[in-house]
Design an enzyme around this catalytic site. Structure first.
Site, short mmCIF file in Angstrom:
data_model
loop_
_atom_site.label_atom_id
_atom_site.label_comp_id
_atom_site.label_asym_id
_atom_site.label_seq_id
_atom_site.Cartn_x
_atom_site.Cartn_y
_atom_site.Cartn_z
N GLU A 14 41.32 36.32 47.78
CA GLU A 14 42.04 35.48 46.83
C GLU A 14 43.52 35.66 47.18
O GLU A 14 44.17 36.61 46.75
CB GLU A 14 41.77 35.90 45.38
CG GLU A 14 42.38 34.93 44.37
CD GLU A 14 43.24 35.59 43.30
OE1 GLU A 14 43.92 34.85 42.56
OE2 GLU A 14 43.26 36.83 43.21
N ASP B 131 40.61 40.72 45.05
CA ASP B 131 41.51 40.13 44.07
C ASP B 131 42.98 40.37 44.45
O ASP B 131 43.33 41.41 45.01
CB ASP B 131 41.22 40.78 42.70
CG ASP B 131 42.11 40.25 41.60
OD1 ASP B 131 42.02 39.04 41.31
OD2 ASP B 131 42.90 41.03 41.05
#
Length: 647
Positions: free
Chosen positions: A362, A309
């Site tokens: 990401e 993330d």
């Protein structure tokens, strides 16, 4: 005491931890049920507790076995680790560390290495030993030989706590597995399952990096969920959050009265936007902690991939900061060199240690080489979310069809940089929260046009180069934004429009998995060719996908509200092209405009193609055609009723 008071833990056991090379630190620190030898009493069983707190002046263990009054730990010589062995203590014991910090203040902290924790708002660590027996040997053996860049990957993104609110890991192991298998997704991706006290953080503010969230069950019950998915042929990707951690006073922050896991300087150590701390990636013990955590989920829970993330927040020192709010690197630049080295280290190590693992970034910028190997100067990820494609696509979908012609390039631009990275096309939870609206409600006009447009878009997405990811609820057109406090609106999936959309996703997944042309050459220019990328006047796109054996599929997508009859396209081969997907089929609650199962291409040149055909293209619809040459036509439904039955 004649036995080792540290439960067998010695200074040399911690050398790797202190030099940044211990990738299994969970085996040394934390709470472990062990047996030690006592010269007078023989074998003694109990629990060894060990915690890193180098700047502490005293460390005690507060636990249910001592009525939370505190028993002392002693420092292992030559290390910053404190440890003790407590006889007769075993699994299920509740405990915390009470640390007298360098600031002269006692800090009661949960164990950073705890395998299990109390359910929020309680937060005690729990001694836990796994007794799970895995039954996914066949899956793991097959996975070891796979490179997912050239395999089908259709991902269903799930927030476990609200897919069906109140369901446990054990219940999800039946219901979620059955649903995902029926829908035909190859993988699930779980929003972070590490323990987090604040539910609206969805798991992105982690307080216990080694403990699955206890709201849904015990760690071995989460293992059972993963095992059941594997036995059903479904891979498991886990969101992993090494980019930041929350400031809860009982967690990692200022752990021994100093900035231990984080930077002391707020210009380096805090995310103002999120109210969280940033790990100090240059500190060896922090590197050992984080790389161990990644390996822990991959090995102890058989996770098939980690989606990292907020990578952009790790890469840039000035991420979401104004001038004067950040500290340049040693060369005066804005790249976080320590974080870059750390990411390369984690990726390299996991790919070496875990056969078949997939590391996914990401990363929302155009940082170069995210999916390039580390030995070529890249970050070493296997795949990257294509955030540019996502932003362009959603901006285009939100336009009234009459205006789309002026933004035609937004749906083609991704092909300009398609081969710079290995991409996943994400329609994730981030796109259906915080006022952004659900997928169905991003689209203008009435319900019929909304559902038709979304069906066409999903066909576009499944047929475009790159793997695909869809967040739960968007497969049946839930109108409400994602809300972690309630279940998905399952009741609407039986209604007109919603049910047709859900059926289309099922059929798209079946066609996708059955046809390597849709995934085998995602990263190879030989796998894609535009038929017509420039028909802005018709809001229509057409292209060909190919596999390594030269199987061809042709795709035509119309984002206009008008049907295009006898729409002429070029094709790479003359002969019969079977219609294997028509998003306007009545089965999907469409109007039934189509090609009655097939299109015939004649050997007449069209542009750069040797053949041409006339296709009936439905309004706000997509058709996918497969070249079948002169072979007998396979048994299939008519164009007005659905996808080919034998796809």
């Amino acid at each position: 005491m004649s036995h080792d008071s540290h439960g067998g833990l010695q200074g040399w056991d911690l050398e790797g931890f202190h030099n940044g090379g211990d990738t299994e630190v969970w085996k040394r620190l934390g709470a472990h049920v062990v047996t030690v030898h006592d010269e007078e009493r023989g074998e003694l069983t109990g629990t060894r507790f060990a915690v890193w707190a180098p700047n502490a002046t005293d460390v005690r263990i507060n636990a249910d076995f001592n009525w939370w009054t505190g028993d002392p730990l002693t420092r292992i010589p030559g290390t910053g680790v404190w440890a003790t062995f407590v006889e007769g203590v075993g699994d299920g014991t509740l405990y915390k560390f009470n640390i007298l910090g360098a600031d002269g203040v006692w800090h009661e902290k949960v164990d950073p290495m705890a395998f299990f924790a109390e359910q929020a708002p309680a937060n005690s660590s729990i001694v836990y030993t796994s007794a799970f027996g895995w039954d996914d040997d066949e899956w793991m053996a097959k996975r070891a030989s796979k490179n997912m860049q050239v395999e089908p990957m259709s991902i269903y993104e799930v927030h476990l706590g609200s897919w069906r609110k109140g369901k446990t890991y054990l219940e999800l192991a039946e219901e979620l597995v059955e649903y995902v298998t029926w829908q035909g997704f190859t993988h699930v991706e779980f929003l972070p399952v590490s323990e987090h006290p604040f539910e609206p953080s969805w798991g992105y503010q982690v307080t216990n990096y080694f403990a699955p969230e206890s709201r849904l069950g015990k760690p071995d019950e989460f293992r059972y969920l993963v095992d059941r998915l594997h036995r059903a042929g479904v891979g498991v990707i886990l969101d992993w959050v090494p980019g930041h951690f929350p400031k809860d006073e009982w967690a990692l922050g200022r752990f021994d009265g100093t900035a231990l896991y984080e930077h002391a300087d707020p210009r380096q150590g805090e995310h103002k936007d999120w109210g969280t701390y940033i790990f100090n990636y240059g500190r060896n013990e922090v590197k050992s902690f984080l790389v161990s955590n990644a390996l822990y989920w991959a090995t102890e829970f058989h996770i098939d991939g980690l989606r990292v993330d907020a990578v952009a927040s790790m890469l840039y020192l000035d991420y979401s900061r104004n001038e004067g709010e950040w500290v340049p690197n040693e060369f005066g630049g804005n790249h976080n060199l320590e974080a870059i080295d750390f990411l390369r280290y984690v990726n390299r190590h996991l790919y070496e240690r875990v056969p078949g693992i997939t590391m996914i970034a990401e990363e929302s910028t155009s940082f170069s080489g995210v999916t390039q190997p580390t030995n070529l100067g890249g970050l070493g990820f296997g795949m990257k979310w294509n955030m540019g494609w996502m932003n362009d696509s959603l901006r285009y979908l939100a336009l009234e069809p009459i205006y789309r012609q002026w933004h035609h390039h937004e749906m083609t631009f991704a092909m300009v940089y398609q081969y710079s990275e290995n991409f996943i096309l994400p329609i994730s939870h981030d796109e259906v929260v915080h006022g952004k609206g659900s997928m169905i409600n991003k689209i203008p006009q009435d319900a019929w046009r909304q559902f038709a447009t979304l069906r066409a878009f999903y066909a576009f997405m499944w047929a475009f180069p790159g793997k695909q990811l869809l967040f739960m609820g968007q497969e049946f057109g839930q109108r409400s934004e994602f809300n972690e406090a309630v279940s998905l609106e399952w009741w609407v999936s039986d209604l007109w429009g919603h049910h047709g959309l859900q059926q289309l996703i099922k059929d798209l997944n079946a066609v996708y998995r059955a046809h390597p042309a849709l995934w085998q050459l995602d990263g190879d220019p030989a796998g894609f060719q535009w038929i017509n990328a420039d028909d802005a006047g018709h809001n229509t796109y057409a292209w060909v996908r190919s596999d390594a054996a030269d199987q061809r599929l042709a795709v035509v997508v119309n984002f206009s509200s008008e049907p295009w009859y006898d729409y002429e396209i070029g094709l790479p081969q003359a002969g019969r092209w079977s219609e294997i997907i028509n998003t306007d089929a009545t089965l999907y609650d469409g109007s039934g405009i189509g090609n009655f199962g097939e299109v015939t291409a004649t050997a007449e040149p069209w542009g750069d193609f040797p053949a041409r055909a006339k296709v009936q293209v439905p309004p706000l619809g997509a058709v996918i055609l497969r070249y079948d040459g002169d072979e007998p036509a396979p048994r299939r439904a008519t164009a007005s009723t659905g996808a080919e039955l034998t796809a």
